[in-house]
Design an enzyme around this catalytic site. Structure first.
Site, short mmCIF file in Angstrom:
data_model
loop_
_atom_site.label_atom_id
_atom_site.label_comp_id
_atom_site.label_asym_id
_atom_site.label_seq_id
_atom_site.Cartn_x
_atom_site.Cartn_y
_atom_site.Cartn_z
N THR A 14 0.82 -1.21 0.00
CA THR A 14 0.00 0.00 0.00
C THR A 14 0.85 1.26 0.00
O THR A 14 0.63 2.18 -0.80
CB THR A 14 -0.92 0.00 1.24
N VAL A 15 1.85 1.31 0.87
CA VAL A 15 2.66 2.53 1.00
C VAL A 15 3.57 2.71 -0.20
O VAL A 15 3.68 3.81 -0.77
CB VAL A 15 3.46 2.52 2.31
N LYS A 107 9.07 0.71 11.66
CA LYS A 107 9.27 0.99 13.10
C LYS A 107 9.85 -0.22 13.84
O LYS A 107 10.62 -0.07 14.78
CB LYS A 107 7.98 1.45 13.77
N GLU A 131 9.99 9.33 9.23
CA GLU A 131 8.72 9.96 9.59
C GLU A 131 7.54 9.02 9.40
O GLU A 131 6.60 8.99 10.21
CB GLU A 131 8.52 11.22 8.75
N GLY A 136 1.78 7.62 10.96
CA GLY A 136 1.34 7.87 9.59
C GLY A 136 1.67 9.25 9.07
O GLY A 136 2.82 9.64 8.94
N ILE A 138 1.16 12.16 10.44
CA ILE A 138 1.43 13.21 11.43
C ILE A 138 2.95 13.46 11.48
O ILE A 138 3.71 12.53 11.72
CB ILE A 138 0.95 12.80 12.83
N GLY A 189 -9.56 -5.15 6.81
CA GLY A 189 -8.14 -5.12 6.49
C GLY A 189 -7.31 -4.23 7.39
O GLY A 189 -6.20 -3.83 7.03
N LYS A 207 6.61 2.41 18.06
CA LYS A 207 6.57 3.85 17.77
C LYS A 207 6.95 4.67 19.00
O LYS A 207 7.70 5.65 18.89
CB LYS A 207 5.16 4.23 17.29
#
Length: 428
Positions: A14-15, A107, A131, A136, A138, A189, A207
């Site tokens: 996805t990313v 992470k 980051e 996500g 932020i 999901g 995190k």
């Protein structure tokens, strides 16, 4: 003409797909803001022929992410495979050895190997930016390392796992229990392949460990985090907490105390009218407290293609502009192992128990609490059936050790129907 900054992307889930899409669709905007073109040279993933909804035909395909990391036409290695070890770690190490800068959303890898990777990167003159690994979209890493660099950070508090927040807020909104909402999150999901990473607090703990290292100038210490997931939270807890003016959140807290660094990731009660109490669905929120700014609140989407890819590109743009920061905000060699706090900061606690309908039963519980040095702030007894009475107790501030002593004594009494529930009440 300034040559393009060339990216190698390992991981096209996805990313990774989101990063490709932004680079393709916003090439002119990125070039204008970076001062040079941003281009993708090569990509790698486990499956080559999968339809990802975006063309990859312009890029070299590498089956091996380590080979991708070593390519001469890659300036920044973007690691989006995930996993604390294995190909992700091997490829990241190869990129650093080859003198490449690294941008990652991983992470777990940094929580377990961040100090060693940071040392290697700085020795090689490279940077590691992450980051996208925390909250996500932020920009909390950038806020801590840059915007608040003039502050002594006193506390980091946050909801850092959207899946857990989704389950807990849906329990309150729908009246369904944990198991039903867990299944719903799975169907949508939202859960990791190993769901315990989410609901067990591990993902959020990774995190928190990274933010703690930046905030308090110490080496990453994931093993020092006290972890407790949301699996034991019942609909009764959600409803009873609401009756008292609270909501339950999986809350990460890190603060430096006179006893050392305290790091906790656990279900807590927060005031319902606080920013954290009002946080709904899969949204994340991080509260930062410092000696110069008092408190700031960062809120936004904690996951998903757009927000996380946006964070990746933010790091790429910083490198393109020449911003080169130490991985955790100061040279890795200056980061010392943290002294772990031996006990948690005193707090009020929410206690829920089902007491057998016997004369003097409640008095026995109160006596045990008193003997442990715990005083009662509020107590509420609910309508009950013929044999048991649901009771809620909110204590005054106490330490966890005294509470555990009291709970151990209460469990030995002959007046309980089931194990008592104890949740910390966090001031925010």
């Amino acid at each position: 003409m300034i040559p393009p900054l060339r990216l190698g992307i390992a991981g096209l889930g996805t990313v990774g797909t989101g990063v490709v899409r932004i680079v393709r669709q916003k090439a002119e905007l990125l070039a204008a803001r970076a001062g040079r073109p941003i281009a993708i040279s090569a990509v790698s993933a486990r499956t080559r022929d999968k339809d990802r909804g975006v063309s990859l035909s312009d890029y070299v395909w590498e089956d091996d992410p380590v080979a991708l990391a070593k390519r001469d036409d890659v300036d920044i290695f973007i690691e989006l495979m995930g996993g604390s070890d294995g190909p992700a770690k091997a490829a990241t190490e190869a990129a650093i050895a080859a003198g490449k800068d690294v941008v990652t959303a991983n992470k777990a890898m940094l929580a377990h190997h961040g100090q060693a990777l940071a040392m290697a990167a700085e020795d090689a003159g490279c940077v590691i930016r992450f980051e996208a690994a925390v909250a996500g979209g932020i920009p909390v890493v950038k806020t801590l390392t840059e915007g608040l660099a003039g502050n002594e950070i006193t506390r980091v508090v946050g909801v850092m796992n959207g899946t857990c927040n989704y389950i807990l807020t849906r329990m309150q909104a729908t009246g369904q229990g944990y198991n039903a909402l867990f299944d719903e999150a799975d169907r949508l999901g939202f859960l990791e392949a190993d769901p315990n990473l989410d609901v067990g607090g591990i993902d959020a703990g990774h995190k928190l460990a990274l933010l703690s290292a930046i905030a308090f100038g110490c080496q990453v210490d994931f093993d020092g985090i006290v972890l407790e997931g949301i699996q034991k939270i019942t609909l009764d807890d959600i409803r009873r907490a609401a009756d008292l003016g609270y909501r339950i959140k999986l809350l990460g807290v890190a603060q430096m105390t006179g006893r050392g660094l305290e790091q906790r990731m656990s279900p807590c009660l927060v005031p319902a009218d606080s920013p954290l109490g009002q946080l709904e669905g899969g949204t994340n929120m991080v509260v930062l407290e410092g000696d110069q700014i008092d408190q700031i609140v960062l809120r936004g989407p904690g996951a998903g293609m757009g927000p996380t890819a946006s964070a990746v590109l933010g790091d790429v743009m910083d490198i393109a502009r020449g911003t080169r920061l130490s991985t955790f905000g100061q040279p890795a060699a200056s980061l010392k192992p943290c002294t772990r706090a031996t006990s948690a900061t005193p707090a009020r606690y929410y206690l829920r128990m089902s007491i057998l309908d016997k004369p003097g039963a409640l008095a026995k519980v109160a006596t045990i609490l008193g003997e442990a040095g715990i005083s009662i702030d509020r107590m509420r007894q609910y309508r009950h059936d013929d044999t048991t009475a649901p009771v809620l107790i909110v204590t005054h501030k106490t330490n966890r050790e005294a509470l555990e002593t009291a709970l151990s004594g209460i469990r030995r009494l002959d007046v309980l129907a089931g194990d008592p529930v104890a949740l910390r009440i966090e001031s925010v």
